[in-house]
Scaffold this active site. Structure first.
Site, PDB file in Angstrom:
ATOM      1  N   ASP A 101      30.345  63.992  59.657  1.00  0.00           N
ATOM      2  CA  ASP A 101      29.741  64.852  58.640  1.00  0.00           C
ATOM      3  C   ASP A 101      29.724  64.113  57.308  1.00  0.00           C
ATOM      4  O   ASP A 101      30.277  63.025  57.170  1.00  0.00           O
ATOM      5  CB  ASP A 101      30.398  66.234  58.566  1.00  0.00           C
ATOM      6  CG  ASP A 101      31.758  66.214  57.894  1.00  0.00           C
ATOM      7  OD1 ASP A 101      32.169  65.163  57.385  1.00  0.00           O
ATOM      8  OD2 ASP A 101      32.423  67.268  57.877  1.00  0.00           O
ATOM      9  N   LEU A 102      29.051  64.708  56.328  1.00  0.00           N
ATOM     10  CA  LEU A 102      28.808  64.040  55.058  1.00  0.00           C
ATOM     11  C   LEU A 102      29.768  64.544  53.991  1.00  0.00           C
ATOM     12  O   LEU A 102      29.986  65.756  53.861  1.00  0.00           O
ATOM     13  CB  LEU A 102      27.370  64.274  54.600  1.00  0.00           C
ATOM     14  CG  LEU A 102      26.304  63.626  55.473  1.00  0.00           C
ATOM     15  CD1 LEU A 102      24.922  64.086  55.049  1.00  0.00           C
ATOM     16  CD2 LEU A 102      26.395  62.113  55.400  1.00  0.00           C
ATOM     17  N   ASP A 157      25.511  69.613  58.005  1.00  0.00           N
ATOM     18  CA  ASP A 157      25.700  68.154  57.945  1.00  0.00           C
ATOM     19  C   ASP A 157      26.579  67.665  59.090  1.00  0.00           C
ATOM     20  O   ASP A 157      27.233  66.636  58.972  1.00  0.00           O
ATOM     21  CB  ASP A 157      26.286  67.750  56.595  1.00  0.00           C
ATOM     22  CG  ASP A 157      27.683  68.320  56.372  1.00  0.00           C
ATOM     23  OD1 ASP A 157      27.999  69.347  56.993  1.00  0.00           O
ATOM     24  OD2 ASP A 157      28.451  67.752  55.576  1.00  0.00           O
TER      25      ASP A 157
END
Length: 296
Positions: free
Chosen positions: A177-178, A220
């Protein structure tokens, strides 16, 4: 293999009167039976298998192949031959694909014309199969990034783990994920957020081989299934991802980085335990991130 490009360019329209225009009731019944059988499946190869049984009455062939821009298939047990006879298939003058017969003997004009008539029974089942496959693909695809979605991930992970257990290999799973993505969305809007997700998906695509599969679960959250994996394989992919993200101008502009968690399957794993372990490693990595600052 020599190719003879002899194509059918007639305007093809479905018309029951032209399909059953013979006075031979037995022949009409055969055509009706074929038409009914061709409607029993939406799987391309199954349709070709059914049609091949009828076409074999008129011509000897070792293979039957259909190809379009979106899908391709072949009769069961198809083999190449010395020559190929091609037919361009259309519906209401709209090209749908090419049907080819692998043959070792020349095809007579009379046989060619008989097959063209039979193809009128085939084109609509083929078209239905193509539309069905397109619908399946859309149902398994993330609309924003074009990657596989959670449904496709679930199916592919189950298949990959089953295959690995039979072959004595291992499946690797990387979840991603970001960092700072929510801050970008809140500060700059969803349009920029969407572009960040697209750029990240593209960066992931550059870091994997064709045999490795990418998915976006939503938001994300992303995942990579790595078949026939080892610890070194996962380490290499993770290193590539961090490098690709660091080199992406847009992600750098918005100070977005990625957290990754990876693991290898064990013999007692199922799909849930494998994901939970990778997700736990991802969470541990996120705890190591510096405190999130507002995007400037």
């Amino acid at each position: 293999m020599q190719t003879l490009n002899l194509v059918n360019t007639d305007h093809v329209e479905f018309n029951a009167f032209t399909l059953f225009d013979t006075q031979d009731h037995q022949e009409n019944n055969r055509k009706l039976a074929l038409a009914e059988q061709l409607q029993t499946s939406l799987e391309l190869n199954s349709i070709l298998n059914i049609f091949a049984m009828e076409a074999a009455r008129f011509v000897e062939f070792t293979g039957l192949y259909f190809k379009s821009d979106a899908i391709s298939g072949e009769m069961r047990g198809s083999k190449l031959a010395r020559k190929e006879r091609l037919f361009e298939l259309k519906i209401n003058n709209r090209y749908i694909g090419t049907l080819s017969y692998a043959i070792n003997k020349p095809m007579s004009l009379a046989t060619f014309n008989k097959l063209k008539k039979l193809h009128k029974l085939l084109v609509h089942p083929l078209n239905n199969a193509m539309l069905y496959q397109q619908a399946l693909s859309l149902a398994m695809q993330d609309g924003l990034t074009g990657l596989g979605n959670r449904r496709q991930y679930d199916q592919q992970l189950k298949r990959a783990m089953h295959h690995a257990n039979r072959q004595g290999s291992k499946v690797g799973l990387i979840v991603c994920d970001l960092n700072k993505f929510k801050a970008v969305n809140d500060s700059f809007g969803h349009h920029i957020g969407d572009q960040v997700l697209i750029n990240f998906a593209n960066a992931l695509s550059e870091c994997v081989r064709d045999s490795e599969s990418l998915f976006r679960f939503g938001g994300d959250e992303f995942a990579i299934i790595v078949e026939d994996a080892c610890e070194q394989t996962l380490t290499i992919i993770e290193s590539r991802i961090h490098h690709a993200v660091s080199c992406d101008t847009l992600l750098n502009n918005y100070k977005v980085s990625a957290s990754l968690g990876s693991t290898l399957m064990t013999r007692i794993d199922n799909e849930d335990t494998l994901f939970e372990r990778a997700d736990s490693h991802l969470y541990q990595q996120k705890l190591k991130q510096p405190c999130r600052l507002s995007v400037i």
